[in-house]
Design a protein around this motif. Structure first.
Motif, mmCIF file in Angstrom:
data_model
loop_
_atom_site.group_PDB
_atom_site.id
_atom_site.type_symbol
_atom_site.label_atom_id
_atom_site.label_comp_id
_atom_site.label_asym_id
_atom_site.label_seq_id
_atom_site.Cartn_x
_atom_site.Cartn_y
_atom_site.Cartn_z
ATOM 1 N N ARG A 109 5.551 4.347 15.063
ATOM 2 C CA ARG A 109 4.794 3.334 14.334
ATOM 3 C C ARG A 109 4.850 3.672 12.845
ATOM 4 N NH1 ARG A 109 -0.824 4.273 17.151
ATOM 5 N NH2 ARG A 109 -0.185 6.350 16.481
ATOM 6 N N PRO A 110 4.627 2.696 11.966
ATOM 7 C CA PRO A 110 4.665 2.999 10.528
ATOM 8 C C PRO A 110 3.758 4.158 10.118
ATOM 9 C CG PRO A 110 4.654 0.629 10.862
ATOM 10 C CD PRO A 110 4.453 1.250 12.217
ATOM 11 N N ALA A 111 2.577 4.269 10.744
ATOM 12 C CA ALA A 111 1.646 5.332 10.372
ATOM 13 C C ALA A 111 2.183 6.726 10.692
ATOM 14 C CB ALA A 111 0.310 5.120 11.087
ATOM 15 N N VAL A 139 4.082 -9.221 16.645
ATOM 16 C CA VAL A 139 3.558 -9.197 15.282
ATOM 17 C C VAL A 139 4.533 -8.439 14.379
ATOM 18 C CG1 VAL A 139 1.661 -8.492 13.801
ATOM 19 C CG2 VAL A 139 1.201 -9.260 16.147
ATOM 20 N N PRO A 140 5.062 -9.083 13.337
ATOM 21 C CA PRO A 140 6.027 -8.407 12.462
ATOM 22 C C PRO A 140 5.375 -7.316 11.619
ATOM 23 C CG PRO A 140 6.154 -10.808 12.223
ATOM 24 C CD PRO A 140 4.895 -10.492 12.984
ATOM 25 N N LEU A 141 6.181 -6.351 11.233
ATOM 26 C CA LEU A 141 5.751 -5.339 10.283
ATOM 27 C C LEU A 141 5.822 -5.897 8.864
ATOM 28 C CD1 LEU A 141 7.740 -2.350 11.814
ATOM 29 C CD2 LEU A 141 5.278 -2.699 11.944
ATOM 30 N N ASP A 142 5.173 -5.216 7.937
ATOM 31 C CA ASP A 142 5.254 -5.579 6.525
ATOM 32 C C ASP A 142 6.486 -4.886 5.940
ATOM 33 O OD1 ASP A 142 4.992 -5.912 3.790
ATOM 34 O OD2 ASP A 142 2.815 -5.723 3.816
ATOM 35 N N TRP A 143 7.597 -5.594 5.933
ATOM 36 C CA TRP A 143 8.862 -4.964 5.544
ATOM 37 C C TRP A 143 8.864 -4.530 4.087
ATOM 38 C CZ3 TRP A 143 10.411 -10.228 7.564
ATOM 39 C CH2 TRP A 143 10.331 -10.243 8.965
ATOM 40 N N ASP A 144 8.238 -5.306 3.201
ATOM 41 C CA ASP A 144 8.228 -4.938 1.779
ATOM 42 C C ASP A 144 7.524 -3.597 1.560
ATOM 43 O OD1 ASP A 144 9.625 -7.204 0.944
ATOM 44 O OD2 ASP A 144 7.798 -8.400 0.799
ATOM 45 N N ARG A 145 6.437 -3.360 2.275
ATOM 46 C CA ARG A 145 5.707 -2.103 2.118
ATOM 47 C C ARG A 145 6.519 -0.918 2.648
ATOM 48 N NH1 ARG A 145 -0.438 -2.240 3.965
ATOM 49 N NH2 ARG A 145 -0.230 -0.150 3.075
ATOM 50 N N GLN A 147 9.832 -0.656 2.429
ATOM 51 C CA GLN A 147 11.154 -0.616 1.811
ATOM 52 C C GLN A 147 11.506 0.754 1.235
ATOM 53 O OE1 GLN A 147 11.712 -3.702 -1.076
ATOM 54 N NE2 GLN A 147 13.935 -3.546 -1.012
ATOM 55 N N ASP A 148 10.547 1.436 0.639
ATOM 56 C CA ASP A 148 10.827 2.721 -0.009
ATOM 57 C C ASP A 148 10.786 3.907 0.950
ATOM 58 O OD1 ASP A 148 11.105 1.424 -2.447
ATOM 59 O OD2 ASP A 148 8.992 1.670 -2.962
ATOM 60 N N THR A 149 10.294 3.703 2.170
ATOM 61 C CA THR A 149 10.142 4.832 3.095
ATOM 62 C C THR A 149 10.951 4.667 4.382
ATOM 63 O OG1 THR A 149 8.158 3.798 4.065
ATOM 64 C CG2 THR A 149 7.829 5.366 2.257
ATOM 65 N N PHE A 150 11.641 3.550 4.517
ATOM 66 C CA PHE A 150 12.401 3.292 5.742
ATOM 67 C C PHE A 150 13.652 4.174 5.744
ATOM 68 C CE2 PHE A 150 15.222 0.777 8.520
ATOM 69 C CZ PHE A 150 14.370 0.514 9.579
ATOM 70 N N PRO A 151 13.777 5.104 6.701
ATOM 71 C CA PRO A 151 14.896 6.050 6.664
ATOM 72 C C PRO A 151 16.238 5.368 6.978
ATOM 73 C CG PRO A 151 13.090 6.871 8.034
ATOM 74 C CD PRO A 151 12.831 5.412 7.787
ATOM 75 N N PRO A 152 17.284 5.723 6.270
ATOM 76 C CA PRO A 152 18.618 5.205 6.608
ATOM 77 C C PRO A 152 18.976 5.535 8.055
ATOM 78 C CG PRO A 152 18.649 6.363 4.506
ATOM 79 C CD PRO A 152 17.312 6.640 5.127
ATOM 80 N N ALA A 166 16.774 -12.218 9.559
ATOM 81 C CA ALA A 166 17.655 -12.092 8.395
ATOM 82 C C ALA A 166 16.900 -11.518 7.203
ATOM 83 C CB ALA A 166 18.265 -13.449 8.047
ATOM 84 N N GLY A 167 15.661 -11.965 7.005
ATOM 85 C CA GLY A 167 14.855 -11.421 5.915
ATOM 86 C C GLY A 167 14.578 -9.946 6.087
ATOM 87 N N ALA A 168 14.282 -9.535 7.321
ATOM 88 C CA ALA A 168 14.033 -8.118 7.588
ATOM 89 C C ALA A 168 15.273 -7.281 7.295
ATOM 90 C CB ALA A 168 13.606 -7.940 9.040
ATOM 91 N N ILE A 169 16.420 -7.796 7.674
ATOM 92 C CA ILE A 169 17.673 -7.065 7.450
ATOM 93 C C ILE A 169 17.948 -6.911 5.956
ATOM 94 C CG2 ILE A 169 20.178 -7.223 7.691
ATOM 95 C CD1 ILE A 169 19.620 -8.532 10.466
ATOM 96 N N ARG A 170 17.714 -7.960 5.202
ATOM 97 C CA ARG A 170 18.003 -7.903 3.768
ATOM 98 C C ARG A 170 17.080 -6.923 3.044
ATOM 99 N NH1 ARG A 170 18.373 -13.895 4.494
ATOM 100 N NH2 ARG A 170 20.602 -14.311 4.790
ATOM 101 N N VAL A 171 15.844 -6.783 3.529
ATOM 102 C CA VAL A 171 14.892 -5.880 2.882
ATOM 103 C C VAL A 171 15.137 -4.426 3.282
ATOM 104 C CG1 VAL A 171 12.452 -5.239 2.715
ATOM 105 C CG2 VAL A 171 13.113 -7.638 2.619
ATOM 106 N N LEU A 172 15.324 -4.164 4.581
ATOM 107 C CA LEU A 172 15.338 -2.779 5.081
ATOM 108 C C LEU A 172 16.710 -2.233 5.446
ATOM 109 C CD1 LEU A 172 12.126 -2.805 7.330
ATOM 110 C CD2 LEU A 172 12.384 -1.974 4.992
ATOM 111 N N ARG A 173 17.693 -3.093 5.655
ATOM 112 C CA ARG A 173 19.043 -2.648 6.049
ATOM 113 C C ARG A 173 19.011 -1.701 7.252
ATOM 114 N NH1 ARG A 173 22.074 -6.537 3.915
ATOM 115 N NH2 ARG A 173 21.641 -6.808 1.700
ATOM 116 N N PRO A 174 18.411 -2.124 8.361
ATOM 117 C CA PRO A 174 18.337 -1.249 9.535
ATOM 118 C C PRO A 174 19.704 -1.057 10.186
ATOM 119 C CG PRO A 174 17.612 -3.449 10.115
ATOM 120 C CD PRO A 174 17.825 -3.454 8.617
#
Length: 207
Positions: A109-111, A139-145, A147-152, A166-174
């Protein structure tokens, strides 16, 4: 050069028909849920038949929550899965024991990401997946929040559907995306049009 297209996992597969359709639509992986509490729970026999129906090029992922090691390995072998997805609080020893037999998607989880992400990334054969606090809840996650901590190299789940992936992919590049509840006609039964639209949206986001 464009980013590589994320791999696509269609989770909560409960029938051979849904498995074959998802594979034909272009899914890279299918998820079979063995957690007893899930309304999408499937037997190892059905998962095995579905896997045979789609062939070896589509990954078959067994999904587990709070189950002991013997049960995880027994069901995985009976279902002939090619990877295992692990939810819930787990020790490093448990995850490593599963990873000795199967590639593992370790769900956080994000936490938990900051504290546990580096730990699991250090385990050979383990890939991270980030999911909502209530998996399968839509329920979607807050992808913008994130963005800086999502591991490659991390997979993304949680409330993904044809209209927002598509929006999630553009923000986080999973590295991969995983969807279930927004692709259903009813719990446990896929809507073929939604599955096809989801896969097309993922491919289009990386074109």
């Amino acid at each position: 050069m464009s980013d590589p297209t994320p791999r696509i996992k269609i989770c909560g597969t409960t029938s051979i028909q849904d498995a074959v359709h998802a594979a034909q639509a272009g899914a890279d992986a299918l998820g079979f849920i063995f957690a007893p509490i899930s309304k999408r729970r499937v037997s190892a026999a059905v998962a095995r038949e579905a896997g045979l129906g789609v062939g070896p090029t589509v990954a078959r992922v067994g999904v587990f929550l709070d189950q002991n090691l013997d049960e995880v390995l027994r069901l995985s072998e009976a279902a002939r899965v090619s990877a295992v997805q692990l939810h819930g609080p787990l020790s490093g020893g448990f995850v490593r024991a599963v990873a000795d037999f199967y590639p593992v998607l370790r769900v956080l989880r994000p936490a938990d990401l900051a504290a546990e992400g580096p730990l699991w990334q250090a385990v050979p054969g383990v890939t991270l997946m980030l999911d909502a606090p209530q998996p399968g809840g839509g329920v979607p996650l807050d992808w913008d929040r994130l963005q800086d901590t999502f591991p490659p190299g991390t997979w993304l789940a949680g409330g993904l559907g044809p209209w927002n992936v598509a929006g999630a992919i553009r923000v986080l590049r999973p590295a991969g995306v995983d969807a279930v509840s927004h692709l259903e006609a009813r719990p446990g039964v896929k809507d073929p049009a939604k599955v096809a639209d989801f896969i097309a949206a993922v491919r289009g986001a990386s074109a």
